[in-house]
Design a protein around this motif. Structure first.
Motif, PDB file in Angstrom:
ATOM      1  N   GLN A 255      -7.102  -5.944  11.803  1.00 52.00           N
ATOM      2  CA  GLN A 255      -6.942  -6.852  10.674  1.00 52.00           C
ATOM      3  C   GLN A 255      -5.475  -6.980  10.283  1.00 52.00           C
ATOM      4  OE1 GLN A 255      -9.547  -8.620   9.498  1.00 52.00           O
ATOM      5  NE2 GLN A 255     -10.684  -7.601  11.143  1.00 52.00           N
ATOM      6  N   GLN A 256      -5.144  -8.119   9.706  1.00 52.02           N
ATOM      7  CA  GLN A 256      -3.773  -8.341   9.251  1.00 52.02           C
ATOM      8  C   GLN A 256      -3.373  -7.272   8.240  1.00 52.02           C
ATOM      9  OE1 GLN A 256      -2.902 -12.337   7.913  1.00 52.02           O
ATOM     10  NE2 GLN A 256      -1.432 -11.595   6.396  1.00 52.02           N
ATOM     11  N   PHE A 257      -2.197  -6.692   8.453  1.00 57.76           N
ATOM     12  CA  PHE A 257      -1.723  -5.644   7.556  1.00 57.76           C
ATOM     13  C   PHE A 257      -1.430  -6.217   6.177  1.00 57.76           C
ATOM     14  CE2 PHE A 257       1.924  -3.578   5.533  1.00 57.76           C
ATOM     15  CZ  PHE A 257       1.426  -2.294   5.368  1.00 57.76           C
ATOM     16  N   GLU A 258      -1.920  -5.518   5.160  1.00 61.93           N
ATOM     17  CA  GLU A 258      -1.620  -5.828   3.764  1.00 61.93           C
ATOM     18  C   GLU A 258      -1.085  -4.554   3.118  1.00 61.93           C
ATOM     19  OE1 GLU A 258      -1.872  -8.781   2.579  1.00 61.93           O
ATOM     20  OE2 GLU A 258      -3.229  -9.836   3.964  1.00 61.93           O
ATOM     21  N   TRP A 259      -0.277  -4.728   2.085  1.00 62.36           N
ATOM     22  CA  TRP A 259       0.325  -3.550   1.458  1.00 62.36           C
ATOM     23  C   TRP A 259      -0.727  -2.608   0.886  1.00 62.36           C
ATOM     24  CZ3 TRP A 259       4.903  -2.147   2.759  1.00 62.36           C
ATOM     25  CH2 TRP A 259       5.863  -3.094   3.113  1.00 62.36           C
ATOM     26  N   ARG A 260      -1.873  -3.143   0.504  1.00 60.62           N
ATOM     27  CA  ARG A 260      -2.924  -2.269  -0.011  1.00 60.62           C
ATOM     28  C   ARG A 260      -3.487  -1.339   1.063  1.00 60.62           C
ATOM     29  NH1 ARG A 260      -5.594  -7.426  -0.107  1.00 60.62           N
ATOM     30  NH2 ARG A 260      -7.141  -7.613   1.572  1.00 60.62           N
ATOM     31  N   ASP A 261      -3.192  -1.660   2.347  1.00 66.40           N
ATOM     32  CA  ASP A 261      -3.663  -0.812   3.443  1.00 66.40           C
ATOM     33  C   ASP A 261      -2.906   0.509   3.517  1.00 66.40           C
ATOM     34  OD1 ASP A 261      -5.533  -2.705   4.320  1.00 66.40           O
ATOM     35  OD2 ASP A 261      -4.020  -3.761   5.508  1.00 66.40           O
ATOM     36  N   MET A 262      -1.769   0.602   2.835  1.00 65.35           N
ATOM     37  CA  MET A 262      -0.971   1.827   2.896  1.00 65.35           C
ATOM     38  C   MET A 262      -1.814   3.038   2.500  1.00 65.35           C
ATOM     39  SD  MET A 262       2.216   0.937   3.801  1.00 65.35           S
ATOM     40  CE  MET A 262       3.426   2.084   3.139  1.00 65.35           C
ATOM     41  N   ASP A 263      -2.498   2.944   1.384  1.00 62.45           N
ATOM     42  CA  ASP A 263      -3.314   4.067   0.917  1.00 62.45           C
ATOM     43  C   ASP A 263      -4.614   4.178   1.702  1.00 62.45           C
ATOM     44  OD1 ASP A 263      -1.436   4.733  -1.049  1.00 62.45           O
ATOM     45  OD2 ASP A 263      -2.302   3.309  -2.473  1.00 62.45           O
ATOM     46  N   MET A 264      -5.209   3.030   2.041  1.00 60.38           N
ATOM     47  CA  MET A 264      -6.491   3.042   2.734  1.00 60.38           C
ATOM     48  C   MET A 264      -6.394   3.739   4.089  1.00 60.38           C
ATOM     49  SD  MET A 264      -8.895  -0.227   3.726  1.00 60.38           S
ATOM     50  CE  MET A 264      -8.839  -0.773   2.013  1.00 60.38           C
ATOM     51  N   PHE A 265      -5.249   3.541   4.783  1.00 59.05           N
ATOM     52  CA  PHE A 265      -5.081   4.121   6.112  1.00 59.05           C
ATOM     53  C   PHE A 265      -4.087   5.282   6.111  1.00 59.05           C
ATOM     54  CE2 PHE A 265      -6.727  -0.115   6.948  1.00 59.05           C
ATOM     55  CZ  PHE A 265      -7.679   0.138   7.919  1.00 59.05           C
ATOM     56  N   SER A 266      -3.849   5.850   4.927  1.00 59.25           N
ATOM     57  CA  SER A 266      -2.988   7.038   4.781  1.00 59.25           C
ATOM     58  C   SER A 266      -1.602   6.823   5.385  1.00 59.25           C
ATOM     59  CB  SER A 266      -3.658   8.261   5.429  1.00 59.25           C
ATOM     60  OG  SER A 266      -4.916   8.521   4.832  1.00 59.25           O
ATOM     61  N   ILE A 267      -1.022   5.654   5.112  1.00 59.83           N
ATOM     62  CA  ILE A 267       0.336   5.351   5.557  1.00 59.83           C
ATOM     63  C   ILE A 267       1.290   5.702   4.420  1.00 59.83           C
ATOM     64  CG2 ILE A 267       1.920   3.537   6.311  1.00 59.83           C
ATOM     65  CD1 ILE A 267      -0.504   2.036   7.430  1.00 59.83           C
ATOM     66  N   SER A 268       2.237   6.575   4.699  1.00 60.32           N
ATOM     67  CA  SER A 268       3.146   7.043   3.661  1.00 60.32           C
ATOM     68  C   SER A 268       4.031   5.905   3.156  1.00 60.32           C
ATOM     69  CB  SER A 268       4.022   8.175   4.203  1.00 60.32           C
ATOM     70  OG  SER A 268       5.001   8.538   3.254  1.00 60.32           O
ATOM     71  N   TRP A 269       4.204   5.852   1.838  1.00 65.86           N
ATOM     72  CA  TRP A 269       5.036   4.809   1.240  1.00 65.86           C
ATOM     73  C   TRP A 269       6.513   5.000   1.555  1.00 65.86           C
ATOM     74  CZ3 TRP A 269       3.718   0.252  -0.843  1.00 65.86           C
ATOM     75  CH2 TRP A 269       2.365   0.049  -1.140  1.00 65.86           C
TER      76      TRP A 269
END
Length: 268
Positions: free
Chosen positions: A61-75
């Motif tokens: 799926q197209q990356f969205e900033w809300r995916d940071m937390d959903m996929f455990s991507i560090s800010w």
């Protein structure tokens, strides 16, 4: 009739579009007319796509900033992601963004352009493995580690030109000895690489090449360069144990972690 699973790059693009809900007609339109797959070929691809579990489809799926937390991507990587997004022709997937971070962690000195190129290769490999298509090449993960700080190249002074001549041409006087001169004659033409300092501006040649010299047994970074730099950007000449690399993209070479000794003897 071509093999239905031979164009891996197109299969990878089609897979992302399929996972995002695009219909067959839209997927076909994403490819140029001359290389567009047939409806039958796309049908074969979609049969493969349907076998992929839903959890893996979510990563396309197209990356969205809300995916940071959903996929455990560090800010802490937000700045990197913001810089790399413009490199992509299409909106990057979550999978692609995750590969950006992995490559950055493995090779923090790489330029952004190298990170995206390597990540694109790894995304295609991921897709091949998911779809059960043989031939994914993960060797670049280990190959890239060869380009460490132990490799040194000497940057020769000045810039150089690549000049082509017909076989019956008398070479002009500006083809002269210098820190590097190469004359190669094939059955079709003559290629000369020499300093571009004395060449008249009216000559139609390819100017502005940098020349890097390496002495020793083999060049461990050669395989990495061949996989990360477009072939038009580099040329390699070898004489016994001495190798000369011509490039117009000096920044790309530096980004691979190779020490470059400047003409004045300083390291860069």
């Amino acid at each position: 009739m071509g093999r239905p699973f031979s164009n891996i790059a197109q299969i990878s693009i089609g897979f992302e579009m399929y996972a995002r809900g695009y219909r067959r007609a839209s997927i076909l339109k994403a490819f140029p007319d001359k290389s567009r797959p047939s409806v039958r070929t796309l049908g074969n691809w979609i049969t493969k796509y349907r076998e992929v579990p839903g959890d893996n489809l979510r990563l396309e799926q197209q990356f969205e900033w809300r995916d940071m937390d959903m996929f455990s991507i560090s800010w802490e990587y937000a700045d990197l992601i913001a810089r790399l997004i413009p490199f992509e022709a299409y909106s990057p997937s979550v999978r692609r963004v995750r590969w950006w971070l992995r490559v950055k962690q493995m090779y923090p000195h790489y330029l952004d352009s190298v990170i995206t190129m390597l990540s694109n290769k790894f995304v295609v490999n991921d897709h091949m493995d998911l779809l059960g298509i043989p031939g994914s090449d993960w060797s670049i993960l280990s190959d890239a580690s060869h380009s460490d700080g132990d490799t040194q190249l000497e940057l020769l002074a000045g810039t150089f030109a690549a000049c082509f001549f017909e076989l019956d041409t008398n070479l002009p006087s500006w083809v002269q000895n210098g820190v590097f001169l190469s004359i190669v004659r094939t059955e079709h033409r003559i290629l000369v690489v020499c300093s571009d300092e004395m060449i008249p501006e009216t000559e139609k040649i390819s100017r502005g090449w940098y020349c890097l010299k390496h002495e020793g047994e083999g060049i461990s970074w050669n395989l990495v360069l061949s996989k990360t730099v477009p072939s038009d950007d580099i040329q390699i000449f070898s004489v016994l144990n001495t190798n000369y690399l011509l490039t117009k993209n000096l920044g790309m070479i530096k980004s691979l972690g190779i020490n470059i000794i400047e003409p004045d003897g300083t390291n860069n």
